[in-house]
Structure formats: structure tokens, C-alpha cells
Design a protein around this motif. Structure first.
Motif, short mmCIF file in Angstrom:
data_model
loop_
_atom_site.label_atom_id
_atom_site.label_comp_id
_atom_site.label_asym_id
_atom_site.label_seq_id
_atom_site.Cartn_x
_atom_site.Cartn_y
_atom_site.Cartn_z
N UNK A 13 0.84 -1.20 0.00
CA UNK A 13 0.00 0.00 0.00
C UNK A 13 0.87 1.25 0.00
N UNK A 14 1.96 1.22 0.76
CA UNK A 14 2.87 2.37 0.79
C UNK A 14 3.47 2.63 -0.59
N UNK A 16 2.18 1.63 -3.48
CA UNK A 16 1.08 2.03 -4.36
C UNK A 16 0.73 3.50 -4.14
N UNK A 17 0.76 3.94 -2.89
CA UNK A 17 0.46 5.34 -2.59
C UNK A 17 1.42 6.26 -3.34
N UNK A 18 2.68 5.90 -3.37
CA UNK A 18 3.67 6.71 -4.08
C UNK A 18 3.38 6.77 -5.57
N UNK A 19 2.94 5.64 -6.14
CA UNK A 19 2.62 5.61 -7.57
C UNK A 19 1.39 6.48 -7.86
N UNK A 20 0.32 6.30 -7.09
CA UNK A 20 -0.89 7.10 -7.28
C UNK A 20 -0.58 8.59 -7.07
N UNK A 21 0.25 8.89 -6.10
CA UNK A 21 0.60 10.27 -5.80
C UNK A 21 1.35 10.90 -6.96
N UNK A 22 2.20 10.13 -7.59
CA UNK A 22 3.00 10.65 -8.71
C UNK A 22 2.23 10.71 -10.02
N UNK A 23 1.39 9.71 -10.27
CA UNK A 23 0.75 9.60 -11.58
C UNK A 23 -0.73 9.97 -11.59
N UNK A 24 -1.37 9.96 -10.43
CA UNK A 24 -2.81 10.14 -10.39
C UNK A 24 -3.49 8.79 -10.55
N UNK A 25 -4.78 8.77 -10.31
CA UNK A 25 -5.51 7.51 -10.37
C UNK A 25 -5.63 7.00 -11.81
N UNK A 26 -6.12 7.83 -12.71
CA UNK A 26 -6.39 7.38 -14.07
C UNK A 26 -5.13 6.95 -14.81
N UNK A 27 -4.04 7.65 -14.58
CA UNK A 27 -2.80 7.35 -15.31
C UNK A 27 -2.02 6.19 -14.70
N UNK A 28 -2.43 5.71 -13.53
CA UNK A 28 -1.76 4.57 -12.92
C UNK A 28 -2.36 3.29 -13.49
N UNK A 55 -6.24 1.97 -4.31
CA UNK A 55 -6.25 3.44 -4.26
C UNK A 55 -6.90 3.92 -2.96
N UNK A 56 -8.03 3.31 -2.59
CA UNK A 56 -8.69 3.69 -1.34
C UNK A 56 -7.77 3.46 -0.15
N UNK A 57 -7.09 2.35 -0.16
CA UNK A 57 -6.15 2.05 0.93
C UNK A 57 -4.99 3.06 0.93
N UNK A 58 -4.56 3.45 -0.26
CA UNK A 58 -3.49 4.45 -0.35
C UNK A 58 -3.94 5.79 0.21
N UNK A 60 -6.21 6.22 2.52
CA UNK A 60 -6.27 6.06 3.99
C UNK A 60 -4.87 6.14 4.59
N UNK A 61 -3.91 5.55 3.93
CA UNK A 61 -2.53 5.61 4.42
C UNK A 61 -2.04 7.05 4.36
N UNK A 62 -2.36 7.75 3.29
CA UNK A 62 -1.95 9.15 3.16
C UNK A 62 -2.53 9.96 4.33
N UNK A 63 -3.79 9.71 4.65
CA UNK A 63 -4.41 10.43 5.77
C UNK A 63 -3.65 10.12 7.06
N UNK A 64 -3.35 8.87 7.29
CA UNK A 64 -2.68 8.48 8.53
C UNK A 64 -1.25 9.01 8.59
N UNK A 65 -0.62 9.14 7.47
CA UNK A 65 0.79 9.52 7.43
C UNK A 65 0.98 11.02 7.22
N UNK A 66 0.52 11.54 6.13
CA UNK A 66 0.78 12.92 5.75
C UNK A 66 -0.15 13.91 6.45
#
Length: 192
Positions: A13-14, A16-28, A55-58, A60-66
Motif C-alpha cells: 500500500x505504501x 502504491x500510494x507513491x505511484x498514485x501520488x506521482x501519476x494520479x488515479x487514471x494514469x496509474x 487506491x482507497x487504501x493508499x 487512507x494511508x496518506x491520511x494516517x501519514x501525511x
């Protein structure tokens, strides 16, 4: 005999979060996720129901971390005015240090998926609501301490600060000029 998972789901999940954060949902793509996590596509789908679940888990992780860093500043020690200023400074410094111009995953998700994806919209709203509540709490405390004007509407001021930090994050994606972002933060402080 059942096979054991050859990867750590939390680590997945960590990543994946980095990938979604860099590329966005649609482009991942699923392949981007497989490559980043270092597992096979079958393992990805066995561990997670699909790209959207991950993505949903990512988020949630973003909320918990950042997001927790911002909340901890607003709820932490110091005067309310100092804490609000520290929160704006945190966002400013993160935006300026973001050389890849990724912005904020929650803000990006709001812009990309808000209103079109019910689950993502709800998750982002929860993140924003938590930030709003922390700003509002600091403002109300500051009013009791006479650091903020008594006639200031705490809810509206919290919305203003939430819009300010998200605006700073979006602006930094296209123009990460530190002086410009600092001026926004200082203007927000003067408005309180």
C-alpha cells in the motif's frame, strides 16, 4: 498446502500510494502497481480486489501519514496563532520541497475524482473535514486566548485556511515559487 504471501500488504500500500501520488488515479496502470510493488499481477489481485481498492487504501494511508503531521501541529503545543502559522509553514515547505510537483494526494484526488467517484470523494472529504476541524479548534482556542478576533467565524475561517493550504498545493504544482507561496501564508495569517 496454502501458499504464504510473498510480500507485506502494508508495504504494498505504501508503494502504491507513491505511484498514485506521482501519476494520479487514471494514469496509474495495474502494471505500474505491479512494477512498484514487485509482485505478480495475480498476487496483486489476490491481496487487493483491484486498482480502486488499492487506491482507497493508499488514500487512507496518506491520511494516517501525511495529514496526521498537519493535525499534530494544529493540536500540539504552542499558542493557537503559532500552531496555525506552523501548519501553513508545513504546507509551504512541503510544496517548495516537492521537486516532482506531486502536490497533495488528497487534493489531487479531489480534483481528479471528486464528484465522479463516490468512495474517493468520501475519503477525501473525511481528510478535509479532519483538517477543517483541527483548524477550527485552533481558531476557537485562539479566540478564547484573544489571539484571534472574537467576531471571527471559526467555521468560515477554518474553511478559508483549508482552501488556502489546498490552493498553495495546487499552485505549487505549476509555480512552486517560495516567495509567492510564503506571501499566501502570510496573507492568510493577517486575515485572522
Amino acid at each position: 498446502m496454502a501458499r504464504t504471501k510473498s510480500f507485506d500488504p502494508d508495504d504494498a500500500v505504501a508503494k502504491a500510494m507513491e505511484v498514485f501520488w506521482s501519476k494520479g488515479y487514471a494514469r496509474t496502470t495495474p502494471q505500474n502497481l505491479v512494477d512498484a510493488i514487485g509482485i505478480g499481477r495475480g498476487s496483486l489481485y489476490n491481496a487487493f480486489t483491484g486498482k480502486h481498492d488499492l487506491f482507497e487504501r493508499a488514500l487512507r494511508r496518506y491520511q494516517a501519514q501525511e495529514t496526521a503531521r498537519l493535525i499534530n501541529l494544529l493540536d500540539g503545543p504552542g499558542s493557537p496563532r503559532q500552531r496555525v502559522h506552523a501548519a501553513l509553514t508545513l504546507v509551504l515547505e512541503a510544496a517548495c520541497a516537492d521537486t516532482d510537483r506531486r502536490g497533495c494526494l488528497a487534493t489531487n484526488a479531489a480534483v481528479e475524482l471528486g464528484g465522479d467517484d463516490e468512495a474517493a470523494t468520501l475519503l477525501v472529504r473525511r481528510i478535509f473535514d479532519r483538517q477543517h476541524d483541527a483548524f477550527r479548534g485552533a481558531i476557537e482556542e485562539g479566540q478564547r486566548a484573544r489571539e484571534f478576533a472574537a467576531d471571527l467565524d471559526p467555521r468560515a475561517a477554518a474553511d478559508f485556511l483549508l482552501a488556502t493550504i489546498n490552493g498553495m498545493r495546487v499552485l505549487a504544482k505549476v509555480d512552486p515559487h517560495p516567495a509567492r507561496l510564503a506571501a499566501l501564508a502570510e496573507t492568510a495569517m493577517r486575515a485572522l
